[in-house]
Design a protein around this motif. Sequence first.
Motif, PDB file in Angstrom:
ATOM      1  N   PHE A 153       0.843  -1.192   0.000  1.00 15.57           N
ATOM      2  CA  PHE A 153       0.000   0.000   0.000  1.00 15.57           C
ATOM      3  C   PHE A 153       0.884   1.251   0.000  1.00 15.57           C
ATOM      4  CE2 PHE A 153      -3.520  -2.415   2.543  1.00 15.57           C
ATOM      5  CZ  PHE A 153      -3.862  -3.112   1.397  1.00 15.57           C
ATOM      6  N   SER A 163      -5.047   3.371  -6.430  1.00 19.09           N
ATOM      7  CA  SER A 163      -5.613   2.085  -6.021  1.00 19.09           C
ATOM      8  C   SER A 163      -4.588   0.988  -6.243  1.00 19.09           C
ATOM      9  CB  SER A 163      -6.898   1.767  -6.801  1.00 19.09           C
ATOM     10  OG  SER A 163      -6.628   1.671  -8.193  1.00 19.09           O
ATOM     11  N   TYR A 178      -7.394 -10.949   2.038  1.00 15.57           N
ATOM     12  CA  TYR A 178      -7.422  -9.671   1.338  1.00 15.57           C
ATOM     13  C   TYR A 178      -8.646  -8.850   1.745  1.00 15.57           C
ATOM     14  CZ  TYR A 178      -3.600 -11.289  -1.619  1.00 15.57           C
ATOM     15  OH  TYR A 178      -2.386 -11.725  -2.080  1.00 15.57           O
ATOM     16  N   GLU A 179      -9.780  -9.507   1.931  1.00 17.95           N
ATOM     17  CA  GLU A 179     -10.963  -8.774   2.375  1.00 17.95           C
ATOM     18  C   GLU A 179     -10.744  -8.189   3.774  1.00 17.95           C
ATOM     19  OE1 GLU A 179     -14.697 -10.760  -0.003  1.00 17.95           O
ATOM     20  OE2 GLU A 179     -13.980 -11.799   1.788  1.00 17.95           O
ATOM     21  N   GLY A 182      -8.985  -4.967   3.727  1.00 19.82           N
ATOM     22  CA  GLY A 182      -9.665  -3.814   3.145  1.00 19.82           C
ATOM     23  C   GLY A 182      -9.849  -3.831   1.647  1.00 19.82           C
ATOM     24  N   LEU A 183      -9.528  -4.941   0.975  1.00 21.25           N
ATOM     25  CA  LEU A 183      -9.746  -5.020  -0.462  1.00 21.25           C
ATOM     26  C   LEU A 183     -11.187  -5.436  -0.751  1.00 21.25           C
ATOM     27  CD1 LEU A 183      -6.499  -5.613  -0.135  1.00 21.25           C
ATOM     28  CD2 LEU A 183      -6.718  -6.134  -2.563  1.00 21.25           C
ATOM     29  N   GLU A 184     -11.712  -4.949  -1.860  1.00 20.51           N
ATOM     30  CA  GLU A 184     -13.065  -5.251  -2.287  1.00 20.51           C
ATOM     31  C   GLU A 184     -13.037  -6.134  -3.531  1.00 20.51           C
ATOM     32  OE1 GLU A 184     -15.122  -1.613  -3.003  1.00 20.51           O
ATOM     33  OE2 GLU A 184     -14.282  -0.639  -1.224  1.00 20.51           O
ATOM     34  N   LYS A 208      -8.017  -2.218  -3.672  1.00 22.98           N
ATOM     35  CA  LYS A 208      -7.926  -1.393  -2.462  1.00 22.98           C
ATOM     36  C   LYS A 208      -7.752   0.050  -2.917  1.00 22.98           C
ATOM     37  CE  LYS A 208      -6.725  -0.083   1.828  1.00 22.98           C
ATOM     38  NZ  LYS A 208      -7.618  -0.117   3.011  1.00 22.98           N
ATOM     39  N   TYR A 209      -8.704   0.905  -2.548  1.00 21.22           N
ATOM     40  CA  TYR A 209      -8.605   2.322  -2.900  1.00 21.22           C
ATOM     41  C   TYR A 209      -7.736   3.024  -1.862  1.00 21.22           C
ATOM     42  CZ  TYR A 209     -12.229   1.116  -6.204  1.00 21.22           C
ATOM     43  OH  TYR A 209     -12.928   0.525  -7.213  1.00 21.22           O
TER      44      TYR A 209
END
Length: 212
Positions: A153, A163, A178-179, A182-184, A208-209
């Motif tokens: 990050f 991102s 990963y979820e 914070g990843l979608e 991930k934004y």
Amino acid sequence: MKPMNAETVVLEEARPVEEELAARLIYDTGSYVFDCLYNRDFDAFLRITSHLWQQDVGAFSHRHARAATYQGGLAGIALGFPQSLYAQEFGTGMATMAEMGSPELLAHLPSVAGHIPWLFPEVPEDAWYLLFLSAHPQARGQGIGEKLLLDCFDRARKAGCVSLHLDVAAVNPAVRFYERMGLERLAETTVPKIAASHGVPPHIRMVKYLVD
């Protein structure tokens, strides 16, 4: 001797050493795709990927990786780069396979090489792409993957990216990791031909934004 964990592991720029271990860590992140690409010839994968790791250019080069090290040995890797390098560096691997591959591998490649890219959606121009993140089997569950990902990050932000994108097999337990980080889930893709011929499962694009 201190136990291996996130506190005792050091992150540093990867070096062109421990190439076979690096190749095995890379394999662990995408075994379904590599088995398809190499027609389940693991020895060929190991030989070619070890070579690619040692090079100064190319998508699999150590130069794009951060290494987690413990007492001087490789405990994990995170390899990624901005989208501008994503397209530029990928051609090297296929060229090396053509140079180093056996006649059997070269005969196999045309049947799958055109289908594998459909698993992976386009990477936006302002994104950073995480190609591989893997911890040594003896280092898993110790927070090392989290330490590597947080570093990714930071690397992405310093590169000016908004991102971070990655692709992972839908059946891979890493999806939950990963979820949690914070990843979608952005998309899920199946390619029927290689699913039927080599059992390649659907893959999930996760993002991930990095900006508020």
